[in-house]
Design a protein around this motif. Sequence first.
Motif, PDB file in Angstrom:
ATOM      1  N   VAL A  20       0.756  -1.199   0.063  1.00  0.00           N
ATOM      2  CA  VAL A  20      -0.032   0.072  -0.011  1.00  0.00           C
ATOM      3  C   VAL A  20       0.892   1.160   0.064  1.00  0.00           C
ATOM      4  O   VAL A  20       1.779   1.379   0.832  1.00  0.00           O
ATOM      5  CB  VAL A  20      -0.858   0.113   1.296  1.00  0.00           C
ATOM      6  N   GLN A  21       0.623   2.153  -0.957  1.00  0.00           N
ATOM      7  CA  GLN A  21       1.092   3.254  -0.801  1.00  0.00           C
ATOM      8  C   GLN A  21       0.217   4.613  -0.998  1.00  0.00           C
ATOM      9  O   GLN A  21      -0.654   4.459  -1.544  1.00  0.00           O
ATOM     10  CB  GLN A  21       2.278   3.578  -2.080  1.00  0.00           C
ATOM     11  N   GLN A  22       0.393   5.666  -0.016  1.00  0.00           N
ATOM     12  CA  GLN A  22      -0.498   6.432  -0.038  1.00  0.00           C
ATOM     13  C   GLN A  22       0.148   7.926  -0.029  1.00  0.00           C
ATOM     14  O   GLN A  22       1.294   7.992   0.697  1.00  0.00           O
ATOM     15  CB  GLN A  22      -1.284   6.551   1.337  1.00  0.00           C
ATOM     16  N   SER A  23      -0.265   8.921  -0.466  1.00  0.00           N
ATOM     17  CA  SER A  23       0.188  10.307  -0.436  1.00  0.00           C
ATOM     18  C   SER A  23      -0.908  11.430  -0.210  1.00  0.00           C
ATOM     19  O   SER A  23      -2.064  11.000  -0.482  1.00  0.00           O
ATOM     20  CB  SER A  23       1.052  10.694  -1.539  1.00  0.00           C
ATOM     21  N   ALA A  30       2.905  16.716  10.001  1.00  0.00           N
ATOM     22  CA  ALA A  30       1.463  17.046  10.623  1.00  0.00           C
ATOM     23  C   ALA A  30       0.630  16.149   9.811  1.00  0.00           C
ATOM     24  O   ALA A  30      -0.565  15.877  10.293  1.00  0.00           O
ATOM     25  CB  ALA A  30       1.140  18.331  10.571  1.00  0.00           C
ATOM     26  N   ASN A  31       0.804  15.748   8.644  1.00  0.00           N
ATOM     27  CA  ASN A  31      -0.049  14.886   7.710  1.00  0.00           C
ATOM     28  C   ASN A  31       0.095  13.445   7.878  1.00  0.00           C
ATOM     29  O   ASN A  31      -0.798  12.619   7.296  1.00  0.00           O
ATOM     30  CB  ASN A  31       0.063  15.217   6.257  1.00  0.00           C
ATOM     31  N   LEU A  32       1.110  13.169   8.878  1.00  0.00           N
ATOM     32  CA  LEU A  32       1.202  11.676   9.011  1.00  0.00           C
ATOM     33  C   LEU A  32      -0.094  10.950   9.377  1.00  0.00           C
ATOM     34  O   LEU A  32      -0.404   9.955   8.854  1.00  0.00           O
ATOM     35  CB  LEU A  32       2.544  11.506   9.770  1.00  0.00           C
ATOM     36  N   PRO A  33      -0.577  11.441  10.548  1.00  0.00           N
ATOM     37  CA  PRO A  33      -1.875  10.680  11.099  1.00  0.00           C
ATOM     38  C   PRO A  33      -3.033  10.529   9.808  1.00  0.00           C
ATOM     39  O   PRO A  33      -3.512   9.455   9.725  1.00  0.00           O
ATOM     40  CB  PRO A  33      -2.406  11.410  12.039  1.00  0.00           C
ATOM     41  N   THR A  34      -3.150  11.529   8.851  1.00  0.00           N
ATOM     42  CA  THR A  34      -4.172  11.406   7.928  1.00  0.00           C
ATOM     43  C   THR A  34      -3.729  10.410   6.913  1.00  0.00           C
ATOM     44  O   THR A  34      -4.441   9.635   6.661  1.00  0.00           O
ATOM     45  CB  THR A  34      -4.401  12.876   7.358  1.00  0.00           C
ATOM     46  N   VAL A  35      -2.652  10.420   6.531  1.00  0.00           N
ATOM     47  CA  VAL A  35      -2.074   9.408   5.565  1.00  0.00           C
ATOM     48  C   VAL A  35      -2.123   7.848   6.166  1.00  0.00           C
ATOM     49  O   VAL A  35      -2.674   7.129   5.537  1.00  0.00           O
ATOM     50  CB  VAL A  35      -0.755   9.743   5.095  1.00  0.00           C
ATOM     51  N   GLY A  36      -1.860   7.849   7.393  1.00  0.00           N
ATOM     52  CA  GLY A  36      -2.023   6.418   8.091  1.00  0.00           C
ATOM     53  C   GLY A  36      -3.425   5.795   8.016  1.00  0.00           C
ATOM     54  O   GLY A  36      -3.637   4.837   7.968  1.00  0.00           O
ATOM     55  N   LYS A  37      -4.173   6.937   8.300  1.00  0.00           N
ATOM     56  CA  LYS A  37      -5.797   6.616   8.329  1.00  0.00           C
ATOM     57  C   LYS A  37      -6.192   6.159   7.018  1.00  0.00           C
ATOM     58  O   LYS A  37      -7.029   5.234   6.888  1.00  0.00           O
ATOM     59  CB  LYS A  37      -6.570   7.668   8.963  1.00  0.00           C
ATOM     60  N   GLN A  38      -5.610   6.723   5.798  1.00  0.00           N
ATOM     61  CA  GLN A  38      -5.998   6.440   4.547  1.00  0.00           C
ATOM     62  C   GLN A  38      -5.634   5.112   4.218  1.00  0.00           C
ATOM     63  O   GLN A  38      -6.240   4.216   3.545  1.00  0.00           O
ATOM     64  CB  GLN A  38      -5.355   7.713   3.694  1.00  0.00           C
ATOM     65  N   MET A  39      -4.531   4.806   4.748  1.00  0.00           N
ATOM     66  CA  MET A  39      -3.835   3.699   4.298  1.00  0.00           C
ATOM     67  C   MET A  39      -4.596   2.419   5.239  1.00  0.00           C
ATOM     68  O   MET A  39      -4.589   1.282   4.546  1.00  0.00           O
ATOM     69  CB  MET A  39      -2.429   3.415   4.907  1.00  0.00           C
ATOM     70  N   GLN A  40      -4.929   2.698   6.272  1.00  0.00           N
ATOM     71  CA  GLN A  40      -5.853   1.770   7.104  1.00  0.00           C
ATOM     72  C   GLN A  40      -7.120   1.562   6.299  1.00  0.00           C
ATOM     73  O   GLN A  40      -7.463   0.313   6.027  1.00  0.00           O
ATOM     74  CB  GLN A  40      -5.806   2.393   8.532  1.00  0.00           C
ATOM     75  N   GLN A  41      -7.597   2.489   5.980  1.00  0.00           N
ATOM     76  CA  GLN A  41      -8.833   2.230   5.044  1.00  0.00           C
ATOM     77  C   GLN A  41      -8.777   1.389   4.080  1.00  0.00           C
ATOM     78  O   GLN A  41      -9.503   0.546   3.626  1.00  0.00           O
ATOM     79  CB  GLN A  41      -9.738   3.484   4.498  1.00  0.00           C
ATOM     80  N   LYS A  42      -7.725   1.555   3.232  1.00  0.00           N
ATOM     81  CA  LYS A  42      -7.364   0.757   2.142  1.00  0.00           C
ATOM     82  C   LYS A  42      -7.185  -0.749   2.370  1.00  0.00           C
ATOM     83  O   LYS A  42      -7.431  -1.553   1.764  1.00  0.00           O
ATOM     84  CB  LYS A  42      -6.117   1.324   1.236  1.00  0.00           C
ATOM     85  N   LEU A  43      -6.352  -0.713   3.499  1.00  0.00           N
ATOM     86  CA  LEU A  43      -6.056  -2.105   3.848  1.00  0.00           C
ATOM     87  C   LEU A  43      -7.552  -2.898   4.235  1.00  0.00           C
ATOM     88  O   LEU A  43      -7.731  -3.998   4.040  1.00  0.00           O
ATOM     89  CB  LEU A  43      -5.203  -2.299   5.084  1.00  0.00           C
ATOM     90  N   GLN A  44      -8.319  -2.307   5.032  1.00  0.00           N
ATOM     91  CA  GLN A  44      -9.369  -2.843   5.510  1.00  0.00           C
ATOM     92  C   GLN A  44     -10.374  -3.012   4.247  1.00  0.00           C
ATOM     93  O   GLN A  44     -10.819  -4.276   4.206  1.00  0.00           O
ATOM     94  CB  GLN A  44     -10.318  -1.798   6.320  1.00  0.00           C
ATOM     95  N   HIS A  45     -10.308  -2.159   3.250  1.00  0.00           N
ATOM     96  CA  HIS A  45     -11.325  -2.646   2.256  1.00  0.00           C
ATOM     97  C   HIS A  45     -10.774  -3.815   1.325  1.00  0.00           C
ATOM     98  O   HIS A  45     -11.483  -4.759   0.987  1.00  0.00           O
ATOM     99  CB  HIS A  45     -11.150  -1.332   1.117  1.00  0.00           C
TER     100      HIS A  45
END
Length: 52
Positions: A20-23, A30-45
């Motif tokens: 998984v790669q997200q940007s 400061a954007n790291l938590p947002t990117v981490g949450k987006q990656m988690q959503q992709k993995l859950q999907h």
Amino acid sequence: MLAHVCLGNYQGGREFTFSVQQSTSGADEANLPTVGKQMQQKLQHAFTKLLD
């Protein structure tokens, strides 16, 4: 993020690898938590699709 998953007792055994790669705009810590949450959503999907 790279994750290898082995579920030996699920549906006779399942094994797969996720990459998984997200940007996001703005290269700032400061954007790291947002990117981490987006990656988690992709993995859950992906897990939902693979384990149906």
